[in-house]
Design a protein around this motif. Structure first.
Motif, mmCIF file in Angstrom:
data_model
loop_
_atom_site.group_PDB
_atom_site.id
_atom_site.type_symbol
_atom_site.label_atom_id
_atom_site.label_comp_id
_atom_site.label_asym_id
_atom_site.label_seq_id
_atom_site.Cartn_x
_atom_site.Cartn_y
_atom_site.Cartn_z
ATOM 1 N N SER A 1 0.838 -1.216 0.000
ATOM 2 C CA SER A 1 0.000 0.000 0.000
ATOM 3 C C SER A 1 0.865 1.256 0.000
ATOM 4 O O SER A 1 0.897 2.009 0.987
ATOM 5 C CB SER A 1 -0.932 -0.013 1.220
ATOM 6 O OG SER A 1 -1.757 -1.150 1.227
ATOM 7 N N TRP B 1 0.376 4.042 -1.280
ATOM 8 C CA TRP B 1 -0.399 5.282 -1.228
ATOM 9 C C TRP B 1 -0.369 5.930 0.151
ATOM 10 O O TRP B 1 -0.528 7.147 0.281
ATOM 11 C CB TRP B 1 -1.841 5.036 -1.676
ATOM 12 C CG TRP B 1 -2.603 4.024 -0.863
ATOM 13 C CD1 TRP B 1 -2.681 2.686 -1.076
ATOM 14 C CD2 TRP B 1 -3.422 4.285 0.291
ATOM 15 N NE1 TRP B 1 -3.481 2.074 -0.143
ATOM 16 C CE2 TRP B 1 -3.962 3.049 0.709
ATOM 17 C CE3 TRP B 1 -3.757 5.429 1.009
ATOM 18 C CZ2 TRP B 1 -4.805 2.921 1.820
ATOM 19 C CZ3 TRP B 1 -4.595 5.311 2.111
ATOM 20 C CH2 TRP B 1 -5.112 4.083 2.507
ATOM 21 N N GLU C 1 2.795 7.909 0.283
ATOM 22 C CA GLU C 1 2.668 9.036 -0.654
ATOM 23 C C GLU C 1 1.886 10.189 -0.034
ATOM 24 O O GLU C 1 2.294 11.361 -0.123
ATOM 25 C CB GLU C 1 1.971 8.560 -1.942
ATOM 26 C CG GLU C 1 2.818 7.620 -2.793
ATOM 27 C CD GLU C 1 2.018 6.949 -3.893
ATOM 28 O OE1 GLU C 1 0.782 7.221 -3.967
ATOM 29 O OE2 GLU C 1 2.589 6.144 -4.655
ATOM 30 N N ARG C 2 0.774 9.883 0.626
ATOM 31 C CA ARG C 2 -0.036 10.943 1.221
ATOM 32 C C ARG C 2 0.632 11.522 2.469
ATOM 33 O O ARG C 2 0.511 12.720 2.747
ATOM 34 C CB ARG C 2 -1.427 10.410 1.560
ATOM 35 C CG ARG C 2 -2.229 10.076 0.326
ATOM 36 C CD ARG C 2 -3.636 9.635 0.665
ATOM 37 N NE ARG C 2 -4.248 8.982 -0.486
ATOM 38 C CZ ARG C 2 -5.447 8.405 -0.474
ATOM 39 N NH1 ARG C 2 -6.170 8.410 0.635
ATOM 40 N NH2 ARG C 2 -5.925 7.832 -1.567
ATOM 41 N N GLU D 1 -10.655 2.288 0.303
ATOM 42 C CA GLU D 1 -9.203 2.263 0.478
ATOM 43 C C GLU D 1 -8.832 1.490 1.741
ATOM 44 O O GLU D 1 -7.846 0.725 1.756
ATOM 45 C CB GLU D 1 -8.659 3.686 0.537
ATOM 46 C CG GLU D 1 -8.666 4.402 -0.807
ATOM 47 C CD GLU D 1 -8.343 5.880 -0.692
ATOM 48 O OE1 GLU D 1 -7.807 6.445 -1.660
ATOM 49 O OE2 GLU D 1 -8.630 6.491 0.373
#
Length: 598
Positions: free
Chosen positions: A31, A33, A36-37, A68
């Protein structure tokens, strides 16, 4: 020994987005993401603490969409599932399942886990997630894993989804510790102390593996003796057992007569309770004193740590017995109370080698002018911090409360022959009261109301209840809000009784004033939490604590630590992680450090 670090916060701060994500690869299973966030939201200059980074990553997940979150859960392998059998687990998952012994299951254990996996997926539609390295990081036993699996299989889907995410964060936390070469040594020490204390338990409970320590039993005295031994090993200058059984440890300041900071909590437990309620508030400051002693440091103030002998009221009808002695509010009538075996409190004291006299007890009263104030660390005993993914919370006030026992009398009559418009149903009247309490308390900020006991004497399936006994517990952060709720509930009960043609008897059994935190000490706790790179979350305490007794004579403020398993307390499932406890100790040390500077 600490793990060998492969990454530092300084290195992470220099990475661009791609480098940041690559550095945290594998922390959250498949994961990227999340990293990234977290990079997009990171503060200027990067995160200043590993705790801050962990919290930032958890916040990304908490604010993600439902799809998500479910995708993150489904990215994880089953425990002892196909991926383990065919060796297709990620290196991190393989290491964790191996440490928990899942790669060495007996055929019976493997069969149990496979069936649990099937049943769990059929019920929830995602794999069961458990941080198998556990709260200490060393690995849960296979039986613990199976028992947890079976228990959580019965949960509500929304609750279970959130619990899966929390376990994912715990998995990520341990992986981050390994990557950054961090070990929560202070948290481990407190955790180990608590685990060791739990070997002392009253007869009838010890044989069943349950923890129960009531006032002045053999287990209670053994717990006190162990605390005293550890206090001496930690470097306390004075260690003693006082006239009510409180364990008292003093670490002097720069001068022996310097003013003191008073702290501590209780070491007795409820029946079949947990290992951290009360005891965390003794062990955390003990760890702080040990650190100061090992560093050869003295503060401008002394530190007095009290292990209060009694707070729960389990053996005798007296609560806050230990702290009441310090405030000068020990009721002499308590000495004549008898337990279920007919032993008076005075005799129990004498059998334990205590004086058993009011003169000795009154001598325990502290002079508030000698103290800076009282601070207490406590497990939250609720779900708020765990739902917010926060390890620590600042207590703004300990709720004031009022309790009643009551009885509604109606008319017992035949369930089949009495028309609905001619009934005087006592239980229905109380049911209406319960709904009013629930709705009204929810409308008042930080107020709660509970009808916890409900009984229909001589009830029968085909008889309209003629009597209903009930309890009523109302709490709020201020006396004004508590009294408002109290008045409205009693007025509603009168109206319900009038309309339904029943009578009510209500007896007040307890009334306790709210204990708002002293502003200056609350600010010190807030500064301590912020120094760890964590956000400040302010919250009331719905439960009573020794701090509310000390509040009567000196300023007080509390710090809450998050609990595991939905924050449950007064229960064998009560638990904490060593990482959260490390932060709790560090926050206490930061508070002490603040007292040593002008």
């Amino acid at each position: 020994m600490n793990p060998v670090p492969t990454l530092t916060l300084a290195q992470l701060a220099t990475r661009d987005a791609a480098g940041f994500v690559a550095a945290l690869d594998g922390i959250y299973e498949h994961s990227p993401w999340i990293a990234e966030r977290a990079f997009a939201r990171r503060p200027a200059g990067g995160h200043t603490s590993l705790a801050g980074l962990k919290q930032a990553l958890a916040e990304v997940v908490r604010t993600a969409t439902l799809d998500e979150q479910l995708g993150l859960i489904r990215a994880h392998p089953e425990l002892a599932g196909k991926a383990m059998v065919d060796h297709s687990l990620t290196a991190e998952s393989s290491n964790e399942q191996s440490k928990a012994g899942l790669t060495h299951c007996t055929p019976e254990e493997f069969k149990q886990l496979q069936q649990l996996n099937v049943d769990y997926n059929a019920r929830f539609g995602w794999p069961f997630i458990l941080a198998v390295r556990g709260p200490r990081g060393l690995g849960l036993s296979r039986q613990q894993i199976i028992d947890t699996f079976a228990r959580r299989l019965l949960g509500h889907p929304e609750v279970e989804r959130a619990e899966c995410l929390r376990n994912i964060h715990r998995i990520a936390e341990i992986r981050l510790n390994d990557r950054f070469g961090v070990r929560p040594a202070l948290g481990e020490q407190v955790w180990d102390w608590a685990e060791s204390l739990a070997r002392f338990s009253d007869p009838g409970f010890a044989e069943q593996g349950q923890l129960t320590v009531t006032y002045l039993t053999e287990a209670h005295r053994a717990t006190a003796a162990q605390l005293m031994t550890w206090m001496r090993q930690c470097g306390f200058d004075e260690v003693a057992l006082d006239a009510v059984g409180n364990v008292v440890g003093v670490y002097h300041g720069d001068a022996p007569d310097a003013p003191r900071l008073l702290t501590g909590s209780h070491y007795d437990t409820v029946r079949n309770g947990g290992k951290y309620d009360g005891r965390l508030g003794i062990l955390v400051p003990m760890a702080c004193v040990r650190e100061l002693h090992q560093q050869g440091r003295r503060l401008p103030c002394g530190i007095e740590v009290i292990g209060f002998a009694e707070e729960e009221g389990q053996r005798y009808g007296a609560t806050f017995l230990g702290s009441s002695a310090l405030t000068g509010h020990f009721d002499p009538a308590w000495l004549d109370q008898r337990d279920t075996d007919g032993i008076s409190m005075r005799d129990a004291m004498l059998q334990a080698g205590l004086p058993g006299t009011m003169a000795a007890i009154e001598a325990l009263r502290r002079d508030p002018s000698r103290y800076l104030g009282f601070v207490e660390v406590h497990i939250e005993q609720g779900p708020v911090l765990t739902e917010l993914d926060l390890p620590l919370g600042i207590v703004t006030s300990i709720n004031g409360s009022v309790r009643y026992v009551g009885e509604v009398r109606g008319l017992a009559s035949h369930a089949g022959t009495t028309p609905m418009d001619r009934r005087r149903d006592a239980a229905a009247a109380v049911a209406e009261l319960i709904l009013f309490v629930e709705q009204r308390a929810a409308a008042i900020p930080d107020a709660v109301g509970t009808v916890g006991q409900l009984q229909v004497p001589a009830g029968s399936i085909n008889v309209i209840p003629g009597r209903c006994l009930f309890s009523l517990d109302l709490r709020a952060t201020t006396n004004e809000a508590r009294d408002q709720l109290d008045q409205e509930v009693r007025s509603a009960l009168e109206a319900i009784a009038e309309r339904r043609g029943v009578s009510v008897q209500l007896q007040r059994t307890m009334s306790v004033a709210a204990a708002p935190s002293a502003a200056a000490w609350q600010l010190r706790w807030e500064a301590a939490v912020q120094s760890l790179g964590l956000p400040v979350h302010r919250m009331p305490s719905g439960a009573g604590h020794d701090a509310m007794k000390l509040h009567e004579v000196m300023p007080q403020a509390m710090l809450f630590q998050r609990g595991l398993n939905l924050g449950i307390s007064h229960n064998p499932l009560e638990s904490v992680t060593t990482d959260d406890t490390e932060l709790c100790v560090q926050a206490f040390l930061a508070l002490l450090e603040g007292l040593s500077t002008p």
